[in-house]
Design an enzyme around this catalytic site. Structure first.
Site, PDB file in Angstrom:
ATOM      1  CG  ASP A 195      -1.817  -1.145   1.371  1.00 57.49           C
ATOM      2  OD1 ASP A 195      -1.438  -2.243   0.938  1.00 57.49           O
ATOM      3  OD2 ASP A 195      -2.909  -0.967   1.924  1.00 57.49           O
ATOM      4  CG  HIS A 197      -3.160   3.998   1.730  1.00 53.97           C
ATOM      5  ND1 HIS A 197      -4.480   3.984   1.315  1.00 53.97           N
ATOM      6  CD2 HIS A 197      -2.953   2.807   2.346  1.00 53.97           C
ATOM      7  CE1 HIS A 197      -5.041   2.844   1.686  1.00 53.97           C
ATOM      8  NE2 HIS A 197      -4.129   2.101   2.296  1.00 53.97           N
ATOM      9  CG  ASP A 224      -5.406  -0.329  -0.390  1.00 55.72           C
ATOM     10  OD1 ASP A 224      -6.296  -0.628  -1.203  1.00 55.72           O
ATOM     11  OD2 ASP A 224      -5.509  -0.543   0.826  1.00 55.72           O
ATOM     12  CG  ASP A 227      -9.104   6.429  -0.702  1.00 52.45           C
ATOM     13  OD1 ASP A 227      -9.497   7.516  -1.151  1.00 52.45           O
ATOM     14  OD2 ASP A 227      -9.715   5.363  -0.869  1.00 52.45           O
ATOM     15  NE  ARG A 228      -6.946   5.451   6.079  1.00 51.21           N
ATOM     16  CZ  ARG A 228      -7.543   5.419   7.267  1.00 51.21           C
ATOM     17  NH1 ARG A 228      -7.719   6.531   7.935  1.00 51.21           N
ATOM     18  NH2 ARG A 228      -7.977   4.291   7.769  1.00 51.21           N
ATOM     19  CG  ASN A 256      -9.310  -2.430   0.780  1.00 53.19           C
ATOM     20  OD1 ASN A 256      -8.083  -2.334   0.677  1.00 53.19           O
ATOM     21  ND2 ASN A 256      -9.968  -1.924   1.808  1.00 53.19           N
ATOM     22  CG  HIS A 257      -8.495   2.117   0.179  1.00 55.75           C
ATOM     23  ND1 HIS A 257      -8.975   3.263   0.762  1.00 55.75           N
ATOM     24  CD2 HIS A 257      -8.297   1.245   1.193  1.00 55.75           C
ATOM     25  CE1 HIS A 257      -9.061   3.107   2.066  1.00 55.75           C
ATOM     26  NE2 HIS A 257      -8.657   1.883   2.359  1.00 55.75           N
ATOM     27  CG  HIS A 305      -4.991  -5.239  -1.589  1.00 58.79           C
ATOM     28  ND1 HIS A 305      -3.971  -4.321  -1.445  1.00 58.79           N
ATOM     29  CD2 HIS A 305      -5.950  -4.881  -0.701  1.00 58.79           C
ATOM     30  CE1 HIS A 305      -4.312  -3.439  -0.512  1.00 58.79           C
ATOM     31  NE2 HIS A 305      -5.499  -3.756  -0.043  1.00 58.79           N
ATOM     32  NE  ARG A 375      -8.895  -5.589   7.045  1.00 65.72           N
ATOM     33  CZ  ARG A 375      -8.055  -4.548   7.003  1.00 65.72           C
ATOM     34  NH1 ARG A 375      -8.521  -3.363   6.685  1.00 65.72           N
ATOM     35  NH2 ARG A 375      -6.775  -4.693   7.259  1.00 65.72           N
ATOM     36  CG  HIS A 402      -6.049  -5.526   3.254  1.00 69.29           C
ATOM     37  ND1 HIS A 402      -6.794  -4.433   2.864  1.00 69.29           N
ATOM     38  CD2 HIS A 402      -6.904  -6.338   3.949  1.00 69.29           C
ATOM     39  CE1 HIS A 402      -8.040  -4.576   3.303  1.00 69.29           C
ATOM     40  NE2 HIS A 402      -8.123  -5.721   3.962  1.00 69.29           N
TER      41      HIS A 402
END
Length: 658
Positions: A195, A197, A224, A227-228, A256-257, A305, A375, A402
């Site tokens: 990730d 991010h 991923d 995001d963030r 998943n993002h 992932h 989750r 992840h």
């Protein structure tokens, strides 16, 4: 009568032996001095061990809060989608927005119809760094590295250049299978990146450290990307440009993002809107739908992932049958109930959808079997499930991402199972967690100091790094997040506190208070040692907690965690007003808890069982910023900042429930 020890007897035989070897002797004359020195040494060791334990406890809390936050985000997005699809009086607006839209392709998104004007620059040095146009023609390796250089100079790609990158990748990804297969041989190396991010500095470090992509330097970016962090657009544009130029050597797995609903909740949608426009976000979300899910290297490494599956008998051939574009992270009715009553084809379709959810959301757990994930999507899977999957499919090792792990690399299974699976996470200091980032470097020839993949002629290094330091301690980061969680759970805590207070005294024993805090928040920590950090000392009354005073301390403002939770969606005002006034039965400008529940109950009479609204109180708590036990129109609009991308129409719908 006991006599005071002179100190010699307090020193163990082993310690005496060590002292003799160092100073040549040991007698009672220096026993007191030696005892004092040893006592200081033991205290230092105990203090060091205590610090390590505290640090590990804070890290576990950080991970638990992050996981809990993700589950809340997912529930909120699903709930909002159902409302938007179901409330009377909103369909006319959809028709108006769709009137002028031409049906294009299999999804409706008009990526391929967007015309890109010719570029006017042959390189970064010749262009406008704040609105840089890509040159005409294909995106080559040189052009891709120009984009890297542009972003190093804090430059910006023009809107048409971003859309050119998206159009190029959209066309190519539609043709790819779910699994990318890589053959690594000779002196070539393979870098697996976890990730990122939206943390551009981490991506720059990895490219600098691992080198330019090419035939002898292959990259797999394991999801991923956005995001963030604040630079999701820059990160994903670099990766997509590199893939367009070097598709065999820069491979992207979906995370998943890389999902429309999650992007709207965690910030990428807002970033796109601020830097470019809403259509560009829709284009990104559509490209994400076509990203492959798996990479297999030399028929030995399986890169995914999230993790493995609810079914222990999955074969690689099953994974190729997944329609990766027909995906939502959480169905209204959980699997396998959603498949009940369907014919064989329908059941197979739901099974394959669940495999994709598992692939993107699951986590390993160091105990055997398959279990439910906190989750809200995916599963927990153990070392036995991992070994069985590897054996059934002729594989040697699973590499997944992840999860933010403290050192960037972790083998979550213990003992003999440890070599079969690892987690790699490449976003350093993720969300203020003060963690390392890391990536893996594989080769088919033995490298000095490298670890060999078990039963395989492959070796790997772990490359750890940190490109930024935490702005505050992990403890402070956790306390901010914990306060936000308590704020969201305030109503549920009130109900349970009052139920336990049988004498209506406003007081609960510390042990009962701590038990309720643990049960309601789902966070298992030492609450009694934490209360001094999150609430005023006045609420502690000897062995009791004044729970009213405790709860009131969270009513004055919304913490950063809660604000970030809700700052996620955007849509058409007229549509939102139709939804709002559907719930606001008495027309006073607010939706009370009773009105909210009544409206949801009425909607459920018109919805199929698998689409009915659930968890009314929990959802209202998340929307109720000022903790007034009602929602005004401003709070309601803040929650509904959303944009549709799945069907390509700018109609203000999160299309994850279709």
């Amino acid at each position: 009568m006991a006599t005071k020890s002179d100190g010699a007897d307090d020193v163990s035989d082993k310690e005496k032996e060590i002292l003799r070897s160092i100073i040549g002797g040991f007698d009672d004359k220096n026993a007191l001095q030696i005892r004092a020195a040893l006592r200081i040494q033991r205290q230092a060791r105990r203090k060091s061990a205590w610090k390590v334990a505290q640090s590990e406890n804070q890290w576990k809390l950080f991970s638990d809060l992050d996981t809990r936050d993700e589950a809340d985000m997912l529930s909120l997005a699903i709930f909002m989608q159902t409302l938007l699809d179901s409330v009377p009086g909103t369909s006319d607006l959809n028709n108006q927005l769709n009137d002028d839209e031409e049906e294009k392709g299999d999804t409706g998104i008009s990526i391929e119809s967007i015309r890109i004007a010719p570029g006017n620059s042959a390189g970064v040095a010749l262009g406008n760094c704040q609105d840089f146009d890509l040159p005409k023609g294909d995106i080559t390796a040189s052009v891709a590295m120009d984009i890297v250089q542009l972003y190093r100079q804090n430059g910006r790609l023009s809107l048409k250049s971003v859309q050119k990158i998206l159009r190029t990748n959209y066309k190519s990804y539609k043709l790819l299978p779910n699994t990318t297969r890589v053959t690594l041989d000779g002196r070539a190396k393979l870098n697996v990146i976890g990730d990122i991010h939206g943390q551009l500095s981490d991506l720059f470090h990895i490219l600098d450290d691992a080198g330019t992509p090419g035939p002898n330097n292959i990259y797999v970016f394991n999801g991923d990307f956005v995001d963030r962090g604040t630079s999701g657009i820059e990160v994903i544009c670099v990766l997509l440009a590199l893939h367009a130029a070097l598709p065999e050597y820069v491979i992207l797995n979906r995370g998943n993002h890389e999902d429309h609903a999650i992007c709207t909740v965690y910030g990428f949608q807002r970033e796109c809107k601020e830097k470019y426009d809403e259509l560009t976000f829709g284009m990104f979300a559509e490209v994400f739908r076509y990203l492959p899910l798996f990479t297999i290297v030399n028929d030995a490494l399986f890169i995914i992932h999230g993790g493995l599956f609810h079914d222990r008998n999955v074969r690689l051939a099953d994974l190729e049958q997944i329609d990766r574009t027909d995906y939502l992270p959480k169905p209204p009715t959980p699997y396998p109930q959603c498949a009940a009553g369907l014919d064989a084809a329908g059941q197979k379709s739901e099974y394959l959808k669940q495999l994709q959810r598992d692939a993107l959301w699951s986590d390993p757990e160091d105990r055997n079997g398959v279990g439910r994930s906190v989750r809200g999507a995916g599963v927990h899977f153990g070392p036995d499930v991992t070994k069985e999957f590897l054996d059934n499919n002729g594989l040697k090792m699973i590499i997944r991402s992840h999860e933010c792990v403290r050192r960037g690399f972790e083998q979550p299974f213990s003992g003999a199972s440890a070599p079969y699976l690892c987690t790699i996470f490449s976003a350093s200091n993720y969300s203020g967690g003060d963690n390392d980032g890391a990536y893996l470097m594989f080769s088919t020839h033995q490298m000095t100091g490298a670890t060999q993949v078990k039963n395989c002629q492959m070796w790997y290094y772990v490359r750890q790094f940190k490109t930024s330091e935490a702005q505050e301690t992990l403890l402070n980061t956790n306390m901010t997040s914990l306060q936000g969680l308590i704020l969201k759970k305030k109503n549920a805590l009130t109900v349970d506190f009052q139920a336990a207070d049988t004498e209506n005294s406003g007081l609960l024993t510390k042990s009962i208070w701590a038990e309720i805090m643990s049960n309601v928040t789902g966070i298992k920590i030492r609450w009694l040692t934490t209360i001094n950090l999150i609430a005023p000392p006045e609420c502690i009354k000897e062995n009791h907690i004044d729970y009213n005073m405790f709860l009131e301390s969270f009513s004055t403002k919304v913490g950063d965690g809660a604000g970030n939770l809700m700052d996620c969606m955007y849509a058409q005002r007229s549509k939102l007003e139709a939804i709002f006034y559907y719930f606001d039965k008495d027309g006073n400008g607010t939706i009370s808890r009773a009105e909210f529940a009544q409206g949801c109950d009425m909607l459920n009479t018109t919805l199929p069982q698998d689409q009915q609204l659930k968890d009314y109180d929990h959802i209202l708590d998340m929307m109720d910023f000022d903790q007034s036990d009602s929602i005004d129109i401003n709070e309601f609009f803040e929650v509904f900042r959303i944009l549709d991308a799945k069907d390509g129409q700018l109609d203000g719908i999160i299309s994850i429930a279709k």
